[in-house]
Design a protein around this motif. Structure first.
Motif, PDB file in Angstrom:
ATOM      1  N   GLU A 156       0.814  -1.210   0.000  1.00 28.32           N
ATOM      2  CA  GLU A 156       0.000   0.000   0.000  1.00 28.32           C
ATOM      3  C   GLU A 156       0.849   1.264   0.000  1.00 28.32           C
ATOM      4  N   ILE A 159       1.892   2.035  -3.518  1.00 30.36           N
ATOM      5  CA  ILE A 159       0.757   2.526  -4.298  1.00 30.36           C
ATOM      6  C   ILE A 159       0.461   3.986  -3.967  1.00 30.36           C
ATOM      7  N   TYR A 162       2.950   6.071  -5.795  1.00 34.24           N
ATOM      8  CA  TYR A 162       2.600   6.133  -7.211  1.00 34.24           C
ATOM      9  C   TYR A 162       1.429   7.079  -7.438  1.00 34.24           C
ATOM     10  N   ALA A 163       0.432   7.032  -6.548  1.00 36.04           N
ATOM     11  CA  ALA A 163      -0.744   7.898  -6.686  1.00 36.04           C
ATOM     12  C   ALA A 163      -0.329   9.372  -6.670  1.00 36.04           C
ATOM     13  N   TYR A 166       1.636  10.080 -10.127  1.00 39.18           N
ATOM     14  CA  TYR A 166       0.832  10.167 -11.350  1.00 39.18           C
ATOM     15  C   TYR A 166      -0.183  11.306 -11.301  1.00 39.18           C
ATOM     16  N   ALA A 225     -10.710   0.811  -7.482  1.00 38.76           N
ATOM     17  CA  ALA A 225      -9.422   1.279  -8.008  1.00 38.76           C
ATOM     18  C   ALA A 225      -9.479   2.737  -8.440  1.00 38.76           C
ATOM     19  N   VAL A 238      -3.081   4.573 -16.035  1.00 37.61           N
ATOM     20  CA  VAL A 238      -2.513   3.865 -14.883  1.00 37.61           C
ATOM     21  C   VAL A 238      -3.659   3.496 -13.943  1.00 37.61           C
ATOM     22  N   LEU A 240      -4.428   1.998 -10.129  1.00 38.18           N
ATOM     23  CA  LEU A 240      -3.865   1.719  -8.812  1.00 38.18           C
ATOM     24  C   LEU A 240      -4.985   1.228  -7.903  1.00 38.18           C
ATOM     25  N   ASP A 241      -4.796   0.071  -7.310  1.00 40.56           N
ATOM     26  CA  ASP A 241      -5.844  -0.506  -6.484  1.00 40.56           C
ATOM     27  C   ASP A 241      -5.272  -0.933  -5.132  1.00 40.56           C
ATOM     28  N   LYS A 242      -5.618  -0.195  -4.094  1.00 35.89           N
ATOM     29  CA  LYS A 242      -5.111  -0.497  -2.758  1.00 35.89           C
ATOM     30  C   LYS A 242      -5.676  -1.802  -2.211  1.00 35.89           C
ATOM     31  N   VAL A 247      -0.992  -2.778  -9.533  1.00 37.42           N
ATOM     32  CA  VAL A 247      -0.626  -1.610 -10.336  1.00 37.42           C
ATOM     33  C   VAL A 247      -0.641  -2.069 -11.788  1.00 37.42           C
TER      34      VAL A 247
END
Length: 255
Positions: A156, A159, A162-163, A166, A225, A238, A240-242, A247
């Protein structure tokens, strides 16, 4: 005698590279790399031929001949190896950096905005925690889109990083709305809804086609997501799913 040996060697190279393993066809896959290598192959074959005709007048002719042969072999390798890399090693994490650079330079060349953009959207290195890894790359031989997709499962904290990254340059972000909430609204408004966004992303990324398990599985898995869209129609995006830790980064290039 030397001239006959050269003719035989030249004939072998010609038959192998134009008929058995056609360089002109293989080179399409990573054309921005192979163009220079094919050009180098022609140059060094001509140089070798000229050398054979005049080697008796040249000092250190053996060393020069070895150099020309090595250069020729390297140019041939530069035609075939990038195509081998781009079509293989999908599940080999240790090949990620090489595949990333191979696709980037093979499709975009060695300069330009698209090259820098590709390097920006696909991470330079994989995170420390990286499971269920898959990195697909497709070159110019494909009928529809040359493209690539990176998918892996991570923690997590990664992610979240990354969040933040992006969100800094992607045009749109979709999250939190359900398709069932949409009533008699325009297509433009639908694109603001997560499930429509997810549908577009899944179609474009090839997840459904590759695994053939239908969209329902992926709708359920990625229902919470966040999707970062670069172009608004999910040609580049992209996910992203916690919840699942996945990813997914995808990009394709219309011909």
């Amino acid at each position: 005698m030397k001239e006959n040996k050269f003719k035989i060697l030249n004939a072998i190279v010609f038959v192998l590279t134009f008929f058995v393993f056609p360089a002109w066809l293989v080179g399409i896959n990573t054309s921005r790399i192979s163009f220079y290598c094919i050009l180098g192959t022609i140059v060094f074959m001509i140089a070798t031929w000229k050398f054979y005709n005049n080697d008796s007048e040249i000092e250190n002719s053996v060393i020069i001949l070895i150099f020309l042969r090595i250069a020729l072999l390297l140019c041939l390798a530069g035609v075939y190896l990038p195509s081998i890399v781009i079509n293989n090693f999908d599940d080999t994490k240790s090949m990620y950096i090489l595949k990333r650079l191979n696709y980037a330079h093979g499709v975009y060349g060695f300069s330009g905005e698209r090259l820098e953009y590709y390097k920006k959207i696909f991470p330079e290195n994989l995170p420390d925690e990286c499971d269920d890894y898959e990195y697909l790359t497709q070159g110019g031989m494909y009928d529809f889109y040359p493209g690539s997709r990176l998918m892996f499962r991570t923690d997590e904290e990664t992610i979240e990083k990354y969040a933040e990254y992006y969100a800094g340059f992607c045009e749109r972000k979709y999250n939190g709305a359900l398709y069932d909430d949409i009533d008699d609204i325009s297509i433009e408004e639908e694109l603001e809804k997560t499930e429509v966004a997810l549908d577009g992303f899944l179609s474009r990324s090839g997840l459904v086609d590759r695994w053939g398990e239908g969209k329902d599985k992926w709708f359920e898995k990625f229902k919470n997501a966040e999707i970062y869209s670069i172009d608004g129609i999910f040609r580049e995006g992209v996910l992203l799913d916690k919840d699942s830790g996945y990813v997914v980064i995808t990009i394709d290039e219309p011909k």
